[in-house]
Design a protein around this motif. Structure first.
Motif, PDB file in Angstrom:
ATOM      1  N   ARG A  37       0.816  -1.217   0.000  1.00  0.00           N
ATOM      2  CA  ARG A  37       0.000   0.000   0.000  1.00  0.00           C
ATOM      3  C   ARG A  37       0.850   1.269   0.000  1.00  0.00           C
ATOM      4  O   ARG A  37       0.376   2.323  -0.397  1.00  0.00           O
ATOM      5  CB  ARG A  37      -0.925   0.019   1.224  1.00  0.00           C
ATOM      6  N   GLY A  38       2.079   1.172   0.481  1.00  0.00           N
ATOM      7  CA  GLY A  38       2.905   2.371   0.546  1.00  0.00           C
ATOM      8  C   GLY A  38       2.282   3.410   1.462  1.00  0.00           C
ATOM      9  O   GLY A  38       1.934   3.130   2.607  1.00  0.00           O
ATOM     10  N   TYR A  39       2.078   4.616   0.930  1.00  0.00           N
ATOM     11  CA  TYR A  39       1.499   5.691   1.738  1.00  0.00           C
ATOM     12  C   TYR A  39      -0.021   5.770   1.595  1.00  0.00           C
ATOM     13  O   TYR A  39      -0.658   6.581   2.270  1.00  0.00           O
ATOM     14  CB  TYR A  39       2.153   7.031   1.385  1.00  0.00           C
ATOM     15  N   PHE A  40      -0.596   4.936   0.733  1.00  0.00           N
ATOM     16  CA  PHE A  40      -2.051   4.850   0.655  1.00  0.00           C
ATOM     17  C   PHE A  40      -2.609   4.297   1.970  1.00  0.00           C
ATOM     18  O   PHE A  40      -2.110   3.320   2.505  1.00  0.00           O
ATOM     19  CB  PHE A  40      -2.489   3.936  -0.502  1.00  0.00           C
ATOM     20  N   SER A  41      -3.640   4.932   2.472  1.00  0.00           N
ATOM     21  CA  SER A  41      -4.312   4.612   3.737  1.00  0.00           C
ATOM     22  C   SER A  41      -3.417   4.810   4.951  1.00  0.00           C
ATOM     23  O   SER A  41      -3.749   4.392   6.060  1.00  0.00           O
ATOM     24  CB  SER A  41      -4.947   3.211   3.733  1.00  0.00           C
ATOM     25  N   GLY A  42      -2.249   5.476   4.730  1.00  0.00           N
ATOM     26  CA  GLY A  42      -1.502   6.036   5.836  1.00  0.00           C
ATOM     27  C   GLY A  42      -2.124   7.389   6.159  1.00  0.00           C
ATOM     28  O   GLY A  42      -3.337   7.586   5.981  1.00  0.00           O
ATOM     29  N   PHE A  43      -1.328   8.350   6.592  1.00  0.00           N
ATOM     30  CA  PHE A  43      -1.879   9.679   6.839  1.00  0.00           C
ATOM     31  C   PHE A  43      -0.826  10.741   6.580  1.00  0.00           C
ATOM     32  O   PHE A  43       0.377  10.469   6.539  1.00  0.00           O
ATOM     33  CB  PHE A  43      -2.447   9.804   8.256  1.00  0.00           C
ATOM     34  N   MET A  44      -1.294  11.955   6.386  1.00  0.00           N
ATOM     35  CA  MET A  44      -0.397  13.078   6.093  1.00  0.00           C
ATOM     36  C   MET A  44      -1.070  14.387   6.464  1.00  0.00           C
ATOM     37  O   MET A  44      -2.292  14.440   6.636  1.00  0.00           O
ATOM     38  CB  MET A  44      -0.023  13.098   4.613  1.00  0.00           C
ATOM     39  N   GLY A  45      -0.245  15.440   6.574  1.00  0.00           N
ATOM     40  CA  GLY A  45      -0.808  16.759   6.807  1.00  0.00           C
ATOM     41  C   GLY A  45       0.143  17.672   7.547  1.00  0.00           C
ATOM     42  O   GLY A  45       1.220  17.254   7.989  1.00  0.00           O
ATOM     43  N   PRO A  46      -0.241  18.939   7.682  1.00  0.00           N
ATOM     44  CA  PRO A  46       0.596  19.919   8.378  1.00  0.00           C
ATOM     45  C   PRO A  46       0.577  19.694   9.891  1.00  0.00           C
ATOM     46  O   PRO A  46      -0.443  19.297  10.461  1.00  0.00           O
ATOM     47  CB  PRO A  46      -0.066  21.250   8.013  1.00  0.00           C
ATOM     48  N   VAL A  47       1.724  19.970  10.532  1.00  0.00           N
ATOM     49  CA  VAL A  47       1.819  19.851  11.991  1.00  0.00           C
ATOM     50  C   VAL A  47       2.396  21.147  12.580  1.00  0.00           C
ATOM     51  O   VAL A  47       3.334  21.723  12.035  1.00  0.00           O
ATOM     52  CB  VAL A  47       2.685  18.643  12.426  1.00  0.00           C
ATOM     53  N   HIS A  48       1.791  21.588  13.664  1.00  0.00           N
ATOM     54  CA  HIS A  48       2.260  22.749  14.444  1.00  0.00           C
ATOM     55  C   HIS A  48       2.389  24.025  13.607  1.00  0.00           C
ATOM     56  O   HIS A  48       3.267  24.854  13.872  1.00  0.00           O
ATOM     57  CB  HIS A  48       3.609  22.441  15.101  1.00  0.00           C
ATOM     58  N   LEU A  49       1.555  24.177  12.614  1.00  0.00           N
ATOM     59  CA  LEU A  49       1.528  25.433  11.860  1.00  0.00           C
ATOM     60  C   LEU A  49       0.361  26.259  12.377  1.00  0.00           C
ATOM     61  O   LEU A  49      -0.788  25.795  12.344  1.00  0.00           O
ATOM     62  CB  LEU A  49       1.400  25.165  10.358  1.00  0.00           C
ATOM     63  N   ASN A  50       0.653  27.447  12.902  1.00  0.00           N
ATOM     64  CA  ASN A  50      -0.367  28.282  13.554  1.00  0.00           C
ATOM     65  C   ASN A  50      -1.051  27.518  14.691  1.00  0.00           C
ATOM     66  O   ASN A  50      -2.271  27.603  14.875  1.00  0.00           O
ATOM     67  CB  ASN A  50      -1.408  28.769  12.537  1.00  0.00           C
ATOM     68  N   ASN A  51      -0.231  26.734  15.419  1.00  0.00           N
ATOM     69  CA  ASN A  51      -0.700  25.946  16.570  1.00  0.00           C
ATOM     70  C   ASN A  51      -1.697  24.855  16.195  1.00  0.00           C
ATOM     71  O   ASN A  51      -2.413  24.339  17.055  1.00  0.00           O
ATOM     72  CB  ASN A  51      -1.321  26.843  17.645  1.00  0.00           C
ATOM     73  N   LEU A  52      -1.756  24.506  14.905  1.00  0.00           N
ATOM     74  CA  LEU A  52      -2.694  23.492  14.448  1.00  0.00           C
ATOM     75  C   LEU A  52      -1.965  22.337  13.778  1.00  0.00           C
ATOM     76  O   LEU A  52      -1.088  22.550  12.942  1.00  0.00           O
ATOM     77  CB  LEU A  52      -3.692  24.107  13.456  1.00  0.00           C
ATOM     78  N   SER A  53      -2.332  21.113  14.169  1.00  0.00           N
ATOM     79  CA  SER A  53      -1.908  19.906  13.457  1.00  0.00           C
ATOM     80  C   SER A  53      -3.168  19.284  12.867  1.00  0.00           C
ATOM     81  O   SER A  53      -4.121  18.996  13.596  1.00  0.00           O
ATOM     82  CB  SER A  53      -1.230  18.916  14.412  1.00  0.00           C
ATOM     83  N   HIS A  54      -3.180  19.117  11.560  1.00  0.00           N
ATOM     84  CA  HIS A  54      -4.375  18.597  10.880  1.00  0.00           C
ATOM     85  C   HIS A  54      -3.943  17.465   9.944  1.00  0.00           C
ATOM     86  O   HIS A  54      -3.387  17.708   8.881  1.00  0.00           O
ATOM     87  CB  HIS A  54      -5.062  19.717  10.092  1.00  0.00           C
ATOM     88  N   LEU A  55      -4.178  16.237  10.383  1.00  0.00           N
ATOM     89  CA  LEU A  55      -3.732  15.057   9.651  1.00  0.00           C
ATOM     90  C   LEU A  55      -4.917  14.341   9.026  1.00  0.00           C
ATOM     91  O   LEU A  55      -5.970  14.189   9.653  1.00  0.00           O
ATOM     92  CB  LEU A  55      -2.978  14.110  10.583  1.00  0.00           C
ATOM     93  N   PHE A  56      -4.721  13.896   7.790  1.00  0.00           N
ATOM     94  CA  PHE A  56      -5.784  13.272   7.012  1.00  0.00           C
ATOM     95  C   PHE A  56      -5.380  11.859   6.607  1.00  0.00           C
ATOM     96  O   PHE A  56      -4.213  11.599   6.295  1.00  0.00           O
ATOM     97  CB  PHE A  56      -6.071  14.082   5.742  1.00  0.00           C
ATOM     98  N   VAL A  57      -6.359  10.955   6.574  1.00  0.00           N
ATOM     99  CA  VAL A  57      -6.114   9.618   6.043  1.00  0.00           C
ATOM    100  C   VAL A  57      -5.862   9.755   4.548  1.00  0.00           C
ATOM    101  O   VAL A  57      -6.591  10.461   3.847  1.00  0.00           O
ATOM    102  CB  VAL A  57      -7.322   8.691   6.297  1.00  0.00           C
ATOM    103  N   ASN A  58      -4.825   9.107   4.041  1.00  0.00           N
ATOM    104  CA  ASN A  58      -4.442   9.283   2.639  1.00  0.00           C
ATOM    105  C   ASN A  58      -5.297   8.392   1.735  1.00  0.00           C
ATOM    106  O   ASN A  58      -4.897   7.309   1.322  1.00  0.00           O
ATOM    107  CB  ASN A  58      -2.952   8.969   2.453  1.00  0.00           C
TER     108      ASN A  58
END
Length: 406
Positions: free
Chosen positions: A339-360
């Protein structure tokens, strides 16, 4: 005067042109690049790590520098990679329709030097797909093989070895290495206004593109924590979203995911949370059932909740199954592809005090002369194998149409 001239030059570039310049710059300089658009936002975010990104052995959100994270489905062959936010830029799109125009201005938020800015702005290079690896051992999953895997999963469920499993497939489509990545990104933003549209590139991860409808965690420091249960899929019809009906199988599938999240809360003895839904949402031409869970982290005095829940949630029952261990064992034995990075997760962390991670999800990896699309379907006892195959085909088609400009 020089600055004014520079701003005038910027206004004459479309967002598509800005994106393509950044992508070519990243390849030339062996940098890591993340381009993304958060759901229901009119701004494109560009983040670049000139070092090419860093491998991480174990993920702890609190230890990360501001940047972007890319996490595989399973750590092993593929590694967790973080991109530090050395360069940050932003492009505002026309909020009326998400379209780019000659007035799209690239706003520099952070950069090492004016020389770097000028190098990116003045680059005339095109991204060279020939420098990407070939998609060896990436033969498309046969319908017969996927249907057999689904039917085997149903038999496991009937024997109560697990309650749900999410087998995936790949669809490899040849390309002429003429994909306009910037235009594909803009098209995805228009097609998926409620999704996390993303393009990531590094020598460590390869080139990935997607539009995910599913938040894994949203963690605003000192304020709140959010996660969601997303399951059930059907094509959008002429009916309004309010008139959408769901089968017992789809309702049950979504309930499994919600129950899994609640069980994670129970493990850490967290009882104070809001549950919103389930409600029907639209992602492109598809509809899903979604339930949102929200915690006031200040009132519960749990500042590290994001890291704790991240370890409990991934891989979620929406991409793996339930119970997690037995469903994961089935997937590891039955799926013929990595699967590689499919159905893993990704997203910005600690930018403007926000971490927002999404299922890939709704994603693909782009190679030299081909693109590999990934899709999965949640299987319960009431599943019909042929229908699950059709669902995965539908999911691949939506994104492939964007990539190839159909």
């Amino acid at each position: 005067m020089e600055k004014e001239t520079q701003d005038i030059k910027q206004t004459q570039l479309t967002a598509e042109a800005h994106l393509n310049k950044f992508i070519a710059f990243a390849q030339k300089n062996k940098a890591a690049l993340a381009i993304y658009r958060l759901p229901n936002d009119s701004k494109l975010q560009l983040l670049c790590d000139l070092s090419g990104g860093n491998y991480i052995e174990e993920l702890n959100l609190e230890d990360l520098s501001p940047g972007f994270i890319v996490h595989p489905f399973q750590t092993g062959i593929d590694k967790i990679v973080s991109f530090d936010a050395e360069i940050l830029a932003e492009i505002s799109l026309n909020p009326a329709n998400g379209a780019s125009s000659k007035r799209d201005v690239l706003d520099w938020k952070k950069s090492p030097s004016e020389e770097i800015e000028k190098e990116i702005e003045n680059t005339n290079l095109q991204f060279d797909f020939n420098l990407l690896e070939n998609s060896s051992n990436h033969d498309s999953t046969l319908a017969s093989d996927y249907i057999d895997m689904v039917e085997k999963g149903i038999q496991f469920i009937k024997r109560e070895e697990f309650y749900k499993v999410v087998p995936s497939k790949i669809k490899n489509i040849e390309s002429n290495n003429d994909i306009n990545l910037g235009q594909a990104f803009i098209n995805a933003c228009k097609k998926y206004p409620n999704a996390f549209v993303n393009l990531t590139y590094s020598s460590k991860t390869g080139l990935w593109f997607g539009a995910s409808p599913e938040t894994l965690i949203e963690d605003k420091k000192g304020e709140y924590f959010k996660t969601m249960a997303l399951a059930g899929t059907q094509a959008k019809s002429e009916k309004s979203i309010a008139e959408t009906t769901w089968t017992q199988k789809e309702i049950e599938e979504q309930a499994y995911v919600s129950r899994y999240i609640i069980n994670c809360f129970k493990k850490i003895r967290l009882r104070d949370f809001d549950e919103i839904g389930p409600k029907t949402i639209q992602a492109g031409n598809l509809l899903h059932l979604k339930t949102t869970f929200k915690v006031n982290t200040e009132s519960v005095n749990f500042p590290e909740l994001g890291s704790v829940m991240l370890k409990l949630l991934h891989p979620t029952s929406a991409v793996c199954g339930m119970p997690k261990e037995s469903a994961l064992d089935f997937i590891s034995k039955e799926e013929k592809h990595n699967r590689g990075y499919f159905s893993g997760f990704m997203g910005p962390v600690h930018l403007n005090n926000l971490s927002h991670l999404f299922v890939n999800l709704r994603c693909c990896q782009i190679y030299n002369q081909s693109v590999t699309f990934y899709a999965g379907a949640g299987i319960t006892e009431d599943s019909k194998a042929e229908k699950e195959w059709e669902e995965t085909e539908m999911k691949c088609k939506v994104l492939s149409n964007i990539i190839f400009g159909i």
